[in-house]
Design a protein around this motif. Sequence first.
Motif, PDB file in Angstrom:
ATOM      1  N   ASN A   7     -28.789  59.173 -39.012  1.00 56.38           N
ATOM      2  CA  ASN A   7     -29.518  60.340 -39.578  1.00 56.38           C
ATOM      3  C   ASN A   7     -28.650  61.389 -39.982  1.00 56.38           C
ATOM      4  N   GLN A   8     -27.460  61.026 -40.726  1.00 53.83           N
ATOM      5  CA  GLN A   8     -26.295  62.128 -41.301  1.00 53.83           C
ATOM      6  C   GLN A   8     -25.182  62.537 -40.284  1.00 53.83           C
ATOM      7  N   GLN A   9     -25.407  61.893 -39.179  1.00 49.44           N
ATOM      8  CA  GLN A   9     -24.249  62.365 -38.101  1.00 49.44           C
ATOM      9  C   GLN A   9     -23.483  61.044 -38.081  1.00 49.44           C
ATOM     10  N   THR A  10     -22.031  61.125 -37.846  1.00 46.94           N
ATOM     11  CA  THR A  10     -21.220  59.868 -37.588  1.00 46.94           C
ATOM     12  C   THR A  10     -20.771  59.881 -36.344  1.00 46.94           C
ATOM     13  N   PHE A  11     -20.501  58.585 -36.137  1.00 45.17           N
ATOM     14  CA  PHE A  11     -19.848  58.299 -34.663  1.00 45.17           C
ATOM     15  C   PHE A  11     -18.926  57.217 -34.896  1.00 45.17           C
ATOM     16  N   ASN A  12     -17.779  57.509 -34.094  1.00 36.95           N
ATOM     17  CA  ASN A  12     -16.649  56.345 -33.812  1.00 36.95           C
ATOM     18  C   ASN A  12     -16.967  55.524 -32.649  1.00 36.95           C
ATOM     19  N   ILE A  13     -17.175  54.076 -33.004  1.00 42.71           N
ATOM     20  CA  ILE A  13     -17.535  53.097 -31.936  1.00 42.71           C
ATOM     21  C   ILE A  13     -16.382  52.174 -31.568  1.00 42.71           C
ATOM     22  N   VAL A  14     -15.786  52.244 -30.544  1.00 45.38           N
ATOM     23  CA  VAL A  14     -14.664  51.208 -30.246  1.00 45.38           C
ATOM     24  C   VAL A  14     -15.009  50.403 -29.022  1.00 45.38           C
ATOM     25  N   SER A  15     -15.072  49.047 -29.056  1.00 45.49           N
ATOM     26  CA  SER A  15     -15.312  48.020 -28.131  1.00 45.49           C
ATOM     27  C   SER A  15     -13.946  47.338 -27.762  1.00 45.49           C
ATOM     28  N   ASP A  16     -13.789  47.153 -26.433  1.00 43.53           N
ATOM     29  CA  ASP A  16     -12.692  46.353 -26.109  1.00 43.53           C
ATOM     30  C   ASP A  16     -12.832  45.664 -24.624  1.00 43.53           C
ATOM     31  N   ASN A  17     -11.779  44.981 -24.058  1.00 43.16           N
ATOM     32  CA  ASN A  17     -12.031  44.522 -22.789  1.00 43.16           C
ATOM     33  C   ASN A  17     -12.287  45.624 -21.927  1.00 43.16           C
ATOM     34  N   ALA A  18     -11.854  46.812 -21.882  1.00 45.14           N
ATOM     35  CA  ALA A  18     -12.240  47.823 -21.042  1.00 45.14           C
ATOM     36  C   ALA A  18     -13.695  48.581 -21.259  1.00 45.14           C
ATOM     37  N   GLY A  19     -14.071  48.189 -22.322  1.00 50.17           N
ATOM     38  CA  GLY A  19     -15.663  48.551 -22.585  1.00 50.17           C
ATOM     39  C   GLY A  19     -15.663  49.242 -23.856  1.00 50.17           C
ATOM     40  N   THR A  20     -17.162  49.887 -23.992  1.00 47.18           N
ATOM     41  CA  THR A  20     -17.390  50.625 -25.398  1.00 47.18           C
ATOM     42  C   THR A  20     -17.324  51.881 -25.086  1.00 47.18           C
ATOM     43  N   SER A  61     -27.317  48.297 -42.973  1.00 48.98           N
ATOM     44  CA  SER A  61     -28.021  49.287 -42.872  1.00 48.98           C
ATOM     45  C   SER A  61     -29.314  49.018 -42.002  1.00 48.98           C
ATOM     46  N   PHE A  62     -29.904  49.948 -41.291  1.00 45.39           N
ATOM     47  CA  PHE A  62     -30.812  49.396 -40.183  1.00 45.39           C
ATOM     48  C   PHE A  62     -31.787  50.578 -40.259  1.00 45.39           C
ATOM     49  N   LEU A  63     -33.010  50.274 -39.831  1.00 47.25           N
ATOM     50  CA  LEU A  63     -34.125  51.377 -39.535  1.00 47.25           C
ATOM     51  C   LEU A  63     -34.555  51.035 -38.057  1.00 47.25           C
ATOM     52  N   ILE A  64     -34.186  51.829 -37.299  1.00 46.11           N
ATOM     53  CA  ILE A  64     -34.515  51.605 -35.636  1.00 46.11           C
ATOM     54  C   ILE A  64     -35.641  52.744 -35.554  1.00 46.11           C
ATOM     55  N   LYS A  65     -36.686  52.250 -34.810  1.00 42.84           N
ATOM     56  CA  LYS A  65     -37.412  53.293 -34.017  1.00 42.84           C
ATOM     57  C   LYS A  65     -37.333  53.243 -32.605  1.00 42.84           C
ATOM     58  N   MET A  66     -37.245  54.455 -31.997  1.00 42.74           N
ATOM     59  CA  MET A  66     -36.846  54.564 -30.598  1.00 42.74           C
ATOM     60  C   MET A  66     -37.536  55.808 -30.070  1.00 42.74           C
ATOM     61  N   ASN A  67     -38.481  55.405 -29.076  1.00 47.50           N
ATOM     62  CA  ASN A  67     -39.513  56.312 -28.534  1.00 47.50           C
ATOM     63  C   ASN A  67     -40.162  57.175 -29.524  1.00 47.50           C
ATOM     64  N   ASN A  68     -40.714  56.273 -30.518  1.00 47.83           N
ATOM     65  CA  ASN A  68     -41.655  56.835 -31.645  1.00 47.83           C
ATOM     66  C   ASN A  68     -40.924  57.655 -32.716  1.00 47.83           C
ATOM     67  N   ARG A  69     -39.728  57.615 -32.660  1.00 43.80           N
ATOM     68  CA  ARG A  69     -38.733  58.381 -33.681  1.00 43.80           C
ATOM     69  C   ARG A  69     -37.989  57.272 -34.439  1.00 43.80           C
ATOM     70  N   GLN A  70     -38.140  57.589 -35.864  1.00 43.21           N
ATOM     71  CA  GLN A  70     -37.181  56.520 -36.689  1.00 43.21           C
ATOM     72  C   GLN A  70     -35.770  57.160 -37.032  1.00 43.21           C
ATOM     73  N   TYR A  71     -34.826  56.256 -36.982  1.00 42.32           N
ATOM     74  CA  TYR A  71     -33.475  56.700 -37.273  1.00 42.32           C
ATOM     75  C   TYR A  71     -33.009  55.697 -38.337  1.00 42.32           C
ATOM     76  N   VAL A  72     -32.260  56.205 -39.337  1.00 42.90           N
ATOM     77  CA  VAL A  72     -31.529  55.245 -40.257  1.00 42.90           C
ATOM     78  C   VAL A  72     -30.311  54.918 -39.698  1.00 42.90           C
ATOM     79  N   VAL A  73     -29.558  53.868 -39.646  1.00 35.90           N
ATOM     80  CA  VAL A  73     -28.314  53.490 -39.078  1.00 35.90           C
ATOM     81  C   VAL A  73     -27.365  52.819 -40.020  1.00 35.90           C
TER      82      VAL A  73
END
Length: 165
Positions: A7-20, A61-73
Amino acid sequence: MLKATVNQQTFNIVSDNAGTTIDEQPLDWDIVEIRNNHFHILYNNRSYNAEVLEADYQAKSFLIKMNNRQYVVNVKDRFDILLEQLGMSEAASTKVNDLKAPMPGLIVSLLVQVGDSIKKGDSLLILEAMKMENVLKATGEGVIKNIKVSNKQNVEKNQVLIEFE
């Protein structure tokens, strides 16, 4: 590394052996698939119910519903990020040559015909994979030249489904 825009907010995600990590903060969560496309998530001592409503794997692109709120990812992997940094992301997606199956599955419905003009984002067909219906959309503009599959046909990953002029 991934970049996820929710929903217009950007996050940087890194996953490796130490975790996410998300924006360099550790992600400590527990996620369980309850049934197909339905998940239960525990995060910061709070409970969330999540459902994947739509998944477009080609456009990431994904449409997710979480606790009755929709998020475009929208997700960008390291290759998308590199193309963007080189200024090639738009050039790569304007002209379409063909549509390939992103995964093995079953063609549920063809939504276009030979000769149709399409624009970026137009729905082309529905592919059922892993008990989930995925709407495959156009990544650019073009005219349908040839449809190489039919309804109820099984397809393999990377099989050409539709050719464009």
